[in-house]
Design a protein around this motif. Structure first.
Motif, short mmCIF file in Angstrom:
data_model
loop_
_atom_site.label_atom_id
_atom_site.label_comp_id
_atom_site.label_asym_id
_atom_site.label_seq_id
_atom_site.Cartn_x
_atom_site.Cartn_y
_atom_site.Cartn_z
N MET A 137 -0.24 2.68 78.88
CA MET A 137 0.16 2.27 80.23
C MET A 137 -0.82 1.26 80.81
SD MET A 137 1.46 5.89 81.81
CE MET A 137 2.18 5.23 83.30
N LEU A 138 -2.10 1.41 80.50
CA LEU A 138 -3.09 0.44 80.96
C LEU A 138 -2.78 -0.94 80.39
CD1 LEU A 138 -5.77 -0.42 82.27
CD2 LEU A 138 -6.94 0.46 80.24
N ILE A 139 -2.45 -0.99 79.12
CA ILE A 139 -2.12 -2.27 78.48
C ILE A 139 -0.84 -2.84 79.08
CG2 ILE A 139 -1.52 -3.36 76.29
CD1 ILE A 139 -3.21 -1.04 74.97
N MET A 140 0.14 -1.98 79.33
CA MET A 140 1.39 -2.42 79.94
C MET A 140 1.15 -3.01 81.33
SD MET A 140 4.02 0.64 78.84
CE MET A 140 5.33 -0.04 79.85
N ALA A 141 0.21 -2.41 82.06
CA ALA A 141 -0.10 -2.93 83.39
C ALA A 141 -0.61 -4.36 83.31
CB ALA A 141 -1.12 -2.03 84.08
N PHE A 142 -1.49 -4.62 82.37
CA PHE A 142 -2.01 -5.98 82.20
C PHE A 142 -0.88 -6.93 81.79
CE2 PHE A 142 -6.17 -4.02 82.35
CZ PHE A 142 -6.97 -5.02 82.87
#
Length: 324
Positions: free
Chosen positions: A110-115
């Motif tokens: 999810m962190l990567i998706m946020a970026f």
């Protein structure tokens, strides 16, 4: 500015339209589960409202709103795991519905998706936006570490606690609102004032969360009451109680927190009784009011007509159950 109900509908539709891979099995299903779990959508709402202060084509800010909501929920997966929580928003948390490894890995994704959502934003001030987002993400980790460190301390000062919740909670609200303003190419002074406004709202909001964990209705609160007490978390209420207590009350409170054999409900009630004796609920309400007033002052300094800022103020007031 569009009505908040319309903005919320736009956010929900955008979240539903996110396409998730089907492989590998077990990675993306928890992400969809979490993002479909409702909640107030405060951070994406602030992003869209910050943008709407300056421009009408609010759809342009939706990728940024998705980035902030996805990042926020990323932190919740890990936060719930660290806090040994069982329920959020009335549903089992990811590490209970699946397992701990899933919560870690899906949270990281999810962190990567946020970026990646943020990369899709048409940015007039890309360096400022990326600096703000990356700094906020780092500060939130710092706040979480302070929170962990505080668990083993009985000498936490209120000033330390306020800085911890500023980092852990307020900076993401402030980042969300300022990001929307920056995507709209708002003047730097306005963007900074909006950051301060949301930061103070965040402090009031977190103190209210502390209050509700002790005195709230679990059906409204969305999770069990007393979780902070059972985990020994250093909240405003506990820190103020330890400061105000006489020697006998302080020892009683410390003994209660250290007692791992006492039934949960009895322990929560006993701590609450001590808080009542010390009028801690009144102290917490007073602190909430003070931060609320500081938020009003920051918003007043934004160089826009009051009528243009009114929906944002009304939205912030609604978060704290205010009418003015």
């Amino acid at each position: 500015m569009k009505p908040t109900a319309e903005l919320l509908a736009m956010i929900e539709q955008a979240l539903r339209q996110v396409s998730y891979p089907t492989q590998p099995v077990g990675l993306y299903e928890p992400i969809a589960y979490v993002l479909d779990g409702g909640g107030k959508r405060i951070r994406p709402m602030l992003t869209l409202m910050g943008y709407s202060l300056y421009r009408d084509d609010v759809e342009r800010a939706l990728p940024a709103a998705l980035a902030l909501e996805t990042y926020h929920n990323h932190t919740l997966l890990h936060d719930d795991l660290m806090d040994h929580a069982e329920v959020r928003r009335g549903r089992p948390v990811v590490h209970k519905k699946w397992d701990e490894n899933t919560a870690i890995l899906s949270g990281d994704t999810m962190l990567i998706m946020a970026f990646r959502h943020l990369l899709a934003v048409d940015m007039p001030q890309p360096q400022a936006i990326w600096d703000l987002f990356s700094r906020s993400a780092q500060e939130i980790c710092e706040g979480q570490q302070y929170d962990v460190n505080f668990e083993s301390r009985t000498d936490v000062e209120e000033e330390e606690y306020i800085e911890m919740i500023r980092l852990k909670t307020s900076v993401l609200l402030a980042c969300s609102l300022k990001t929307g303003a920056l995507v709209a190419d708002a003047p730097a002074a306005d963007a900074d004032a909006l950051y301060r406004f949301a930061e103070r709202v965040g402090l009031a909001f977190q103190l209210q969360d502390d209050y509700l964990d002790v005195y709230g209705d679990p059906k409204v609160f969305g999770k069990k009451i007393g979780g902070d007490i059972l985990c020994g978390k250093k909240t405003f209420l506990l820190i103020r109680a330890l400061k105000k207590a006489d020697a006998d009350q302080r020892q009683r409170l410390l003994d209660l927190l250290a007692d791992h054999t006492m039934a949960d409900e009895a322990k929560i009630q006993a701590v609450r009784n001590l808080y009542d004796d010390l009028h801690i609920a009144d102290d917490c309400t007073e602190a909430i009011n003070a931060y609320y007033a500081e938020a009003r002052k920051a918003l007043d300094s934004v160089a826009l007509p009051q009528a243009q800022k009114a929906p944002l103020w009304e939205y912030a007031a609604s978060l704290l159950g205010r009418t003015k």
